[in-house]
Design an enzyme around this catalytic site. Sequence first.
Site, mmCIF file in Angstrom:
data_model
loop_
_atom_site.group_PDB
_atom_site.id
_atom_site.type_symbol
_atom_site.label_atom_id
_atom_site.label_comp_id
_atom_site.label_asym_id
_atom_site.label_seq_id
_atom_site.Cartn_x
_atom_site.Cartn_y
_atom_site.Cartn_z
ATOM 1 N N VAL A 1 50.619 33.925 46.085
ATOM 2 C CA VAL A 1 50.774 34.067 44.799
ATOM 3 C C VAL A 1 49.884 35.242 44.053
ATOM 4 O O VAL A 1 48.551 34.901 44.008
ATOM 5 C CB VAL A 1 50.604 32.756 43.975
ATOM 6 N N LYS A 2 50.556 35.997 43.519
ATOM 7 C CA LYS A 2 49.763 37.315 42.992
ATOM 8 C C LYS A 2 49.531 36.884 41.481
ATOM 9 O O LYS A 2 50.307 36.492 40.691
ATOM 10 C CB LYS A 2 50.465 38.462 42.878
ATOM 11 N N ILE A 3 48.192 36.978 41.074
ATOM 12 C CA ILE A 3 47.345 36.786 39.921
ATOM 13 C C ILE A 3 46.697 37.779 39.316
ATOM 14 O O ILE A 3 45.928 38.192 39.883
ATOM 15 C CB ILE A 3 46.498 35.310 39.853
#
Length: 220
Positions: free
Chosen positions: A84-86
Site C-alpha cells: 500500500v502506497k502512502i
Amino acid sequence: MELYLDTANVAEVERLARIFPIAGVTTNPSIVAASKESIWDVLPRLQNAIGEEGTLFAQTMSRDAKGMVEEAKRLNNAIPGIVVKIPVTAEGLAAIKQLKKEGIVTLGTAVYSASQGLLAALAGAKYVAPYVNRVDAQGGDGIRMVQELQTLLERHAPDSMVLAASFKTPRQALDCLLAGCQAITLPLDVAQQMLNTPAVESAIEKFEQDWKNAFGNLNL
C-alpha cells in the site's frame, strides 16, 4: 534488484512481462484514472498479469491517517500481499506506523527529499519512492537526493529500500541503480526506450545482410 512497471495498462504489462524480468507493477491514482477502470476491477487483472509471485502496489486516497489505514485494509483484503502506497505527509507517517503494527506492507510515496524519505522508513515503510524527475523539474537534483536517501537508509533504516520513481529517461534510472538503489519502477515509455536502440537494429540488419550474401538465406 527489483524492476517494476509503473502502469495500469494490463495489455502492456502482459506484453512486457514476457520480455522484462519484472518483479511487479506499481500504480497511483493518476495511473488508475487514466485506465478508465475501477481500481477494484483493474487490480485483480494486473495481479493476474504478473502472476502470484509478482508484487502489486496501489495508493490510498484519504488525506487523514484513519482513512488511509481503512483504505489500506480494503486494498489488502482485495489483493492479499499488496503493498500500500502512502503519501509521506504528517498524517501519512502516522498511517505507516499503524499499518506496520498491523502487518500491512507500505511504500512511502511522493518523496521529494532525503529527510522525508528517511522519516517514512523510520516509521516502518518497507519501500520509499523518491520522485527523481519531478525533483529535477523543480530545480533540484533528483539523483543526488536518491544518493543521499540511499546512504541514510543503509545507515539508519536497513530494513527499508529505495524504490526510485518518476523517470523520463533510461539514464535517470541507471544513475539511480549506480547510486545503490535496490528497486526502480519504469513508466511504459521509458521501458520502451530501453528496448528501442536504433544501433542494435542496424547491427542485426548488417549481420543478416552479410549472411544472406554468403549463403542466400537467413537460416542456420
